[in-house]
Design a protein around this motif. Sequence first.
Motif, PDB file in Angstrom:
ATOM      1  N   LYS A  11     -21.636 -44.375  30.420  1.00 33.13           N
ATOM      2  CA  LYS A  11     -20.693 -45.404  30.313  1.00 33.13           C
ATOM      3  C   LYS A  11     -19.610 -45.343  31.360  1.00 33.13           C
ATOM      4  O   LYS A  11     -18.786 -46.228  31.966  1.00 33.13           O
ATOM      5  N   ASP A  24     -15.296 -55.091  31.660  1.00 34.38           N
ATOM      6  CA  ASP A  24     -15.006 -54.250  30.211  1.00 34.38           C
ATOM      7  C   ASP A  24     -15.873 -55.074  29.214  1.00 34.38           C
ATOM      8  O   ASP A  24     -15.942 -54.411  28.236  1.00 34.38           O
ATOM      9  N   ALA A  25     -15.912 -56.143  29.329  1.00 36.72           N
ATOM     10  CA  ALA A  25     -16.559 -57.101  28.152  1.00 36.72           C
ATOM     11  C   ALA A  25     -17.933 -56.635  28.149  1.00 36.72           C
ATOM     12  O   ALA A  25     -18.701 -56.510  27.024  1.00 36.72           O
ATOM     13  N   VAL A  26     -18.702 -56.103  29.246  1.00 38.06           N
ATOM     14  CA  VAL A  26     -20.207 -55.841  29.483  1.00 38.06           C
ATOM     15  C   VAL A  26     -20.121 -54.404  28.930  1.00 38.06           C
ATOM     16  O   VAL A  26     -20.986 -54.290  27.885  1.00 38.06           O
ATOM     17  N   ILE A  27     -19.205 -53.463  28.982  1.00 31.61           N
ATOM     18  CA  ILE A  27     -19.136 -52.233  28.107  1.00 31.61           C
ATOM     19  C   ILE A  27     -18.970 -52.329  26.632  1.00 31.61           C
ATOM     20  O   ILE A  27     -19.898 -51.851  25.997  1.00 31.61           O
ATOM     21  N   GLY A  28     -18.143 -53.131  26.186  1.00 28.01           N
ATOM     22  CA  GLY A  28     -17.903 -53.476  24.923  1.00 28.01           C
ATOM     23  C   GLY A  28     -19.387 -53.832  24.198  1.00 28.01           C
ATOM     24  O   GLY A  28     -19.469 -53.671  23.124  1.00 28.01           O
ATOM     25  N   ASP A  29     -19.747 -54.955  24.955  1.00 29.47           N
ATOM     26  CA  ASP A  29     -21.143 -55.477  24.451  1.00 29.47           C
ATOM     27  C   ASP A  29     -22.196 -54.550  24.412  1.00 29.47           C
ATOM     28  O   ASP A  29     -23.197 -54.343  23.372  1.00 29.47           O
ATOM     29  N   LEU A  30     -22.293 -53.417  25.322  1.00 28.13           N
ATOM     30  CA  LEU A  30     -23.404 -52.725  25.276  1.00 28.13           C
ATOM     31  C   LEU A  30     -23.237 -51.604  24.180  1.00 28.13           C
ATOM     32  O   LEU A  30     -23.780 -51.120  23.664  1.00 28.13           O
ATOM     33  N   ASP A  31     -21.830 -51.009  24.045  1.00 27.79           N
ATOM     34  CA  ASP A  31     -21.467 -50.383  22.830  1.00 27.79           C
ATOM     35  C   ASP A  31     -21.839 -51.075  21.582  1.00 27.79           C
ATOM     36  O   ASP A  31     -22.508 -50.316  20.552  1.00 27.79           O
ATOM     37  N   GLU A  32     -21.487 -52.377  21.348  1.00 25.00           N
ATOM     38  CA  GLU A  32     -22.047 -52.902  20.118  1.00 25.00           C
ATOM     39  C   GLU A  32     -23.264 -52.832  19.760  1.00 25.00           C
ATOM     40  O   GLU A  32     -23.833 -52.657  18.868  1.00 25.00           O
ATOM     41  N   ARG A  33     -24.143 -53.327  20.918  1.00 26.48           N
ATOM     42  CA  ARG A  33     -25.628 -53.188  20.767  1.00 26.48           C
ATOM     43  C   ARG A  33     -26.287 -51.883  20.516  1.00 26.48           C
ATOM     44  O   ARG A  33     -27.321 -51.609  19.664  1.00 26.48           O
ATOM     45  N   ARG A  35     -24.869 -49.402  19.046  1.00 28.28           N
ATOM     46  CA  ARG A  35     -24.690 -49.103  17.586  1.00 28.28           C
ATOM     47  C   ARG A  35     -25.408 -49.724  16.671  1.00 28.28           C
ATOM     48  O   ARG A  35     -25.663 -49.479  15.635  1.00 28.28           O
ATOM     49  N   TRP A  42     -32.328 -46.940  26.527  1.00 23.99           N
ATOM     50  CA  TRP A  42     -32.035 -48.488  26.485  1.00 23.99           C
ATOM     51  C   TRP A  42     -30.629 -48.591  27.344  1.00 23.99           C
ATOM     52  O   TRP A  42     -30.491 -49.345  28.192  1.00 23.99           O
ATOM     53  N   GLN A  46     -29.796 -50.238  30.751  1.00 23.54           N
ATOM     54  CA  GLN A  46     -28.806 -51.465  30.925  1.00 23.54           C
ATOM     55  C   GLN A  46     -27.786 -51.095  31.708  1.00 23.54           C
ATOM     56  O   GLN A  46     -27.184 -52.114  32.645  1.00 23.54           O
TER      57      GLN A  46
END
Lengths: 217, 111
Positions: A11, A24-33, A35, A42, A46
Amino acid sequence: MNGNQPPRIAKWLLSHFGCSPNNDAVIGDLDERYRQGHSRLWYWTQVFKGIMISLAQELGSHKLVALTAVITGWILLLVGMLLFRAVVASLNTLVRSNQPGNLGFLRETLMFHRNISLAVLIGISCIGWTCIGWILQRLYRPNDKAMVLTFVITVVAALISVTLAVSIQQPIVSSPHPQWASITYGLVGICGNTLGLICLIMGAGLLRDTRSQFARH
Amino acid sequence: MTKHDQLGSFELMVILTLMRLGENAYGVPICEELEKRTGRDVAIGSVYAALERLEDKSFVTSELGEPTAERGGRAKKYFHVTARGLKEVRETQRSLVKLWNGLPELQGGRA
């Protein structure tokens, strides 16, 4: 659901070296996926793809700027190397001379405490690398991250090729194990230059926390 | 229209996905929908790269949502297809249909 925190180093790498304006949106999306149940492998994959794709996208849309950034970086590096050689030559002259007074004290210090001379040289080198990073960052805004990373990649490629070529072709014959001595010498060179590149990246501000900047947009 | 303004194949897939998702089109559902429809893994980085190109061409607009805890306090970025984007999708569809029509290799779903 995966309750774990995403891999911290991955991260951190993405947040500091991802060149996308939507990082920032990419990191947020990666965190969400992550979890939602994806694996650590993976996440790392990514992150690696994210950095490479965003860098390629930036370079693709600013080819000429990237070329000038690399040329500028190399010119700065060559000038820095010439200055560094001049400093080393001056120190050598000082050590060999018989200067009285303050300079004499400096000479004594450098002669009897070789570690100090080494630290001075490493310090000067680090300052030089930091300045190159700072100048590149100032010159190539707002694409500075991609331009600095591109320059770093060219330096790493050049250093690896030169170090390998020198250590393989010119073994240190004075050593009882010339080949190993050359490889050790090469590795020391690589470590020194890695330290230099870290200073360059720091000088370019790539290790600064970018959260607050993204939060504002 | 210049070559720069045309839709690439991945860009077309992404823009069609945005049209399917409507108001809820941000990174995670876009990737999930693309993976579901194409049967292939999609890198989030490549989706954002395509979205940035589409935004540069004015085919897509974006807006930031509210930050959420499950995203580590980071905001979602929602994407919407513009009228220009929709027009370009229609033109691409017309061109592709014209190219597909009458090809014996594609008749009856044979490979």
